[in-house]
Design an enzyme around this catalytic site. Structure first.
Site, PDB file in Angstrom:
ATOM      1  N   ASP A 155      -3.643   1.654  -2.949  1.00 14.66           N
ATOM      2  CA  ASP A 155      -2.864   2.740  -3.650  1.00 14.66           C
ATOM      3  C   ASP A 155      -3.939   4.116  -3.538  1.00 14.66           C
ATOM      4  O   ASP A 155      -4.975   3.897  -4.369  1.00 14.66           O
ATOM      5  CB  ASP A 155      -2.170   2.436  -5.076  1.00 14.66           C
ATOM      6  CG  ASP A 155      -1.315   1.424  -5.003  1.00 14.66           C
ATOM      7  OD1 ASP A 155      -0.543   1.242  -4.251  1.00 14.66           O
ATOM      8  OD2 ASP A 155      -1.667   0.532  -5.798  1.00 14.66           O
ATOM      9  N   SER A 168       0.824  -1.391  -0.011  1.00 16.48           N
ATOM     10  CA  SER A 168      -0.069  -0.146   0.177  1.00 16.48           C
ATOM     11  C   SER A 168       0.827   1.223  -0.164  1.00 16.48           C
ATOM     12  O   SER A 168       2.005   1.147   0.604  1.00 16.48           O
ATOM     13  CB  SER A 168      -0.941   0.054   1.284  1.00 16.48           C
ATOM     14  OG  SER A 168      -1.964  -1.066   1.180  1.00 16.48           O
ATOM     15  N   SER A 217      -1.934  -4.409  -2.876  1.00 17.66           N
ATOM     16  CA  SER A 217      -1.435  -2.993  -2.527  1.00 17.66           C
ATOM     17  C   SER A 217      -2.615  -1.848  -2.585  1.00 17.66           C
ATOM     18  O   SER A 217      -3.049  -1.777  -3.743  1.00 17.66           O
ATOM     19  CB  SER A 217      -0.268  -2.293  -3.453  1.00 17.66           C
ATOM     20  OG  SER A 217       0.190  -1.077  -2.993  1.00 17.66           O
TER      21      SER A 217
END
Length: 338
Positions: free
Chosen positions: A274, A234, A272
């Site tokens: 984002d 992240s 992740s």
């Protein structure tokens, strides 16, 4: 604050625009940053909290500021996201921390707001972003306390911003190296004035570093790669500017913050989260509509600032050798001496 080496110290720049005096998000008037690092190497805790505080939200006559959010990949825990997207407003400081501390940090932010308010608070939208630092920080998964949050908020100031292994970036790894907090800024010429765009990045993502026209991996330097093999991580990008834009334009500006991670080599993996959050530093009853030419200039400022902030986060980071044998190596500065 200890002097930290940055990309510009090695004679390299990103883009053509000039930075502000600190090359930091605090170059935007009315923006303060505070950080608390929570570190216990004996128990394997590498965590903390970073606070981005617009002074317009803490004044006696506090008002929400315009904001926009872009979700590049929603595998994360971004408290307050839906109301920011729905109303186009930011009501509270922005806190960045580690995954399972997110909810305690949000509650502590609410307590801090209640303590400061002269009127009863019946509804408020705390905004907290996070990164998964569980590969390096293997101790208490919720180490950030209300005391840590209050310290970051009460200690927030303008001026230089510490980077690397600090605050919400203490346990972060990015692009195979130890990473953390990075920041940068750019001056932009609008049709009738000069504006400042500042970014702060909580860099913690998979991928391979792209730097000075090369791909640089830990393996190519004979080092071990830091981070999870399945690239869960992240990354949160926060953009501030001193122009009262509309929420729609701010959401487009936030999008460029997430796009810019790709310049540095982010893989945008399945695991992740984002996120890009952009806001104007001051409230306004008449937000400015940037022309296409002005928007292009702001977009360029965001793209360049985020790319530089990621590199500076890597350069400022310090190698961590955890008690469990895991090692997150900082980017060797020698790769810039070309």
């Amino acid at each position: 604050m200890k002097q930290q080496r940055r990309l510009r110290d090695f004679g390299h720049v990103v883009g053509r625009l000039e930075p502000g005096p600190h090359n930091a998000i605090t170059d935007v008037a009315g923006i303060l940053v505070g950080q608390t690092t929570v570190l216990d190497e004996n128990t394997g805790v590498y965590s903390g909290v970073t606070a981005i505080v617009p002074t317009a939200l803490t004044a006696d006559q506090a008002r929400a500021v315009p904001a926009g959010l872009h979700v590049g990949n929603g595998y994360g825990k971004f408290v307050g996201a839906t109301q920011v997207m729905e109303l186009g407003e930011l009501e509270t400081p922005i806190l960045l921390t580690s995954t399972l501390s997110t909810f305690g940090v949000a509650d502590s932010l609410l307590s801090w707001l209640i303590d400061r308010s002269r009127e009863p608070i019946v509804s408020v939208n705390p905004v907290v972003g996070e990164v998964n630092n569980g590969w390096l920080s293997t101790g208490d998964p919720r180490p950030v306390t209300a005391e840590h949050v209050y310290a970051a908020l009460d200690g927030a100031s303008d001026g230089p911003v510490a980077m690397g292994n600090v605050g919400g970036g203490t346990g972060a790894c990015a692009l195979g190296f130890k990473a953390g907090i990075g920041t940068a800024s750019r001056r932009v010429s609008l049709r009738d004035r000069e504006a400042t765009v500042g970014v702060l990045v909580q860099a913690n993502m998979g991928g391979d570093l792209r730097l000075l026209g090369r791909t640089i991996t830990p393996e190519s330097l004979g080092l071990r790669r830091a981070g999870l093999s399945d690239e869960r991580g992240s990354c949160v990008v926060v953009v501030a500017l001193d122009v009262p834009c509309s929420a729609l334009q701010l959401s487009r500006i936030a999008t460029r913050g997430v796009f810019a991670l790709g310049r540095a080599g982010a893989s945008y993996s399945h695991g992740s989260g984002d996120y890009g959050l952009a806001f104007s530093a001051e409230p306004s009853d008449a937000p400015r509509t940037l022309s296409p030419v002005e928007l292009d200039a702001v977009f360029a400022a965001v793209l360049d600032s985020v790319e530089e902030a990621v590199v500076d986060a890597l350069l400022a980071a310090r190698t961590v050798r955890a008690a469990n044998g895991r090692e997150a190596v900082a980017l060797p500065h020698g790769v810039l001496r070309v």
